[in-house]
Design a protein around this motif. Structure first.
Motif, short mmCIF file in Angstrom:
data_model
loop_
_atom_site.label_atom_id
_atom_site.label_comp_id
_atom_site.label_asym_id
_atom_site.label_seq_id
_atom_site.Cartn_x
_atom_site.Cartn_y
_atom_site.Cartn_z
N TYR A 1 0.91 -1.46 -0.04
CA TYR A 1 0.05 0.20 0.05
C TYR A 1 0.72 1.25 0.07
O TYR A 1 0.59 2.29 -0.71
CB TYR A 1 -0.82 0.13 1.26
N GLN B 1 -9.33 -1.81 -7.40
CA GLN B 1 -9.69 -1.56 -8.54
C GLN B 1 -9.91 -2.62 -9.28
O GLN B 1 -10.71 -3.04 -10.31
CB GLN B 1 -8.97 -0.54 -9.18
N ALA C 1 -0.77 -1.03 -8.08
CA ALA C 1 -1.70 0.12 -7.58
C ALA C 1 -3.07 -0.26 -7.92
O ALA C 1 -3.92 -0.05 -6.80
CB ALA C 1 -1.30 1.60 -8.28
N ASP C 2 -3.33 -1.08 -8.98
CA ASP C 2 -4.74 -1.26 -9.26
C ASP C 2 -5.23 -2.49 -8.22
O ASP C 2 -6.48 -2.38 -7.73
CB ASP C 2 -4.86 -1.68 -10.58
N CYS D 1 -6.12 5.79 4.92
CA CYS D 1 -5.80 4.46 4.47
C CYS D 1 -6.78 3.53 4.15
O CYS D 1 -7.86 3.33 4.88
CB CYS D 1 -4.71 3.64 5.32
N LEU D 2 -6.84 2.47 3.23
CA LEU D 2 -7.51 1.53 3.04
C LEU D 2 -7.30 0.40 3.95
O LEU D 2 -6.10 0.04 4.14
CB LEU D 2 -7.39 1.20 1.60
N THR E 1 -5.51 -1.12 -4.32
CA THR E 1 -6.52 -0.36 -4.37
C THR E 1 -7.98 -0.80 -4.46
O THR E 1 -9.04 -0.03 -4.24
CB THR E 1 -6.44 1.35 -4.81
N THR F 1 2.48 2.02 -3.15
CA THR F 1 1.56 2.51 -4.26
C THR F 1 1.50 3.95 -3.84
O THR F 1 1.42 4.93 -4.82
CB THR F 1 0.19 2.03 -4.26
N THR G 1 2.61 6.48 -6.96
CA THR G 1 1.45 7.51 -7.57
C THR G 1 2.09 8.79 -7.17
O THR G 1 0.98 9.63 -7.55
CB THR G 1 0.06 7.08 -7.02
#
Length: 417
Positions: free
Chosen positions: A98, A380, A374-375, A129-130, A378, A101, A105
């Motif tokens: 995380y 996605q 990243a995908d 944060c997730l 997060t 990322t 980004t």
């Protein structure tokens, strides 16, 4: 979910020094601990396997470095870095992905403060944060472990192909320099030797500017590998003395004995660009073509000279500017130099094409990895079903070696036609 590491190396309980290099926390051998070495390592922080490290300095000037890594070993690292330990609902491996990322980004560059945009724990600890469920974190980590292993295997195979082609290209050059006619000269008589930047100096309160700079690792046999360029912050007056010019021949001061003094012409692809003190920049006078000098360094006379004069340790060798200046060179006319270079180019053209293609593919693989991580991290891309079908440990791709050998055979065949 994260707590700051405050454990100092009081009493020198740990002696193994670690460093953050391109996203990897690695053991720093004693022989490479140069530059601004502290009087005592008591002020360093102690890391345990699984701890996360963030390099928080010079955010404003350097927005290309990989700043996040995860320790695999016990050891100590400078307290100028932020050491973090996952707690609570965050799995350590997921936390690392995380934060990687957040770094890739560029979100991290808006968090710092001060003249040099220094980042501290106070800037990070309130970051939203997730926090996926535990089973989803585990699936994400498992999937990325497999994906990264396959990407690493592919990159390693392409690097091996590049290394083999480099060796073949240098053999072609060496053969063309056997028994070469011409007048005898020493390098110091036909060129000037510029020494590079010594890292680790303390510049006090002087204004610093970040510059890209070349290291030994960037100077390959017959080419510059600019896929990973480091940056260094120095005063402008310091930069002037080690700035490269297009046409400089780059030569390494130390490394493997068979690669010592390897030369390549700098084409000014990055401006301005500095060079480290372990890389010499040789500026040719008008009696020798830079490309000819770079090729001469691969020939039998130069290889024998470096082998005899180098200062050798267990597995490394080094030279210096004085020894370098005495390097013997057979100096044909400029017309003959150009003819020899054309012969080299004709015989190595297909190798150069494949090397360039492989380097571009490595860059694309790295970009793909950044986007994929990243995908997935997060949410996605949902990888839970795929992760459930994967084995616990990534498998080695046995086909890569045979594919590499086929590629090498194809290129070698083209070069012989």
């Amino acid at each position: 979910m994260l707590k700051e590491n405050r454990r100092k190396n009081t009493g020198l309980i740990e002696t193994q020094v670690l460093s953050l290099s391109y996203g990897q926390v690695v053991v720093k051998p004693i022989g490479k601990q140069h530059g601004l070495v502290p009087d005592s390592y008591e002020g360093y922080q102690v890391l345990e396997p699984g701890d996360i490290v963030i390099r928080p300095t010079d955010l404003q000037n350097d927005q290309t470095s990989v700043r996040v890594g995860r320790a695999k070993d016990h050891g100590i690292i400078t307290s100028a870095y932020i050491g973090l330990r996952p707690v609570g609902d965050w799995d350590g491996a997921y936390a690392h992905q995380y934060l990687t990322t957040i770094d890739s980004t560029k979100r991290i560059y808006g968090m710092g403060s001060g003249l040099r945009q220094q980042l501290g724990w106070a800037d990070l600890k309130r970051m939203p944060c997730l926090v996926p469920p535990d089973e989803e974190q585990a699936a994400i980590v498992k999937y990325l472990t497999h994906a990264n292993a396959r990407i690493d295997n592919a990159i390693a195979a392409k690097r091996r192909l590049i290394a083999l082609l480099d060796e073949q290209r240098e053999k072609v050059r060496a053969d063309l320099f056997l028994g070469l006619p011409g007048s005898a000269a020493r390098l110091k008589d036909i060129a000037t030797i510029q020494t590079g930047l010594t890292l680790g100096k303390d510049y006090g309160a002087q204004e610093l500017t970040s510059y890209p700079y070349l290291r030994v690792a960037n100077v390959q046999m017959g080419r510059v590998d600019a896929s990973t360029i480091a940056h260094v912050a120095v005063p402008e007056r310091e930069a002037v003395r080690s700035t490269l010019r297009a046409g400089d021949v780059l030569m390494t001061e130390g490394g493997d004995i068979d690669k010592l003094g390897r030369g390549v012409v700098w084409d000014g692809q990055i401006e301005p660009c500095l060079h480290q003190n372990h890389v010499f920049a040789v500026r040719c006078k008008d009696v020798i073509l830079p490309e000819f000098l770079a090729s001469w360094l691969s020939g039998p006379v130069a290889r024998e000279y470096f082998y005899v004069t180098a200062k050798k340790t267990t597995n490394l060798a080094s030279t210096n500017s004085t020894t370098l200046g005495k390097l013997p060179i057979v100096l044909p006319s400029l017309e003959d130099q150009a003819r020899i270079l054309r012969d080299v180019e004709d015989r190595t053209a297909s190798m150069d094409v494949t090397i360039g293609k492989s380097e571009r593919e490595i860059l694309l693989l790295r970009e793909f990895r950044t986007r994929l991580v990243a995908d997935v991290v997060t949410g996605q891309v949902d990888v839970r079903a795929i992760a459930a079908s994967l084995p616990d440990t990534p498998e080695q791709d046995a086909d890569l070696g045979s594919l590499l050998d086929d590629d090498l055979e194809d290129v070698s065949g083209e070069g012989e036609e």
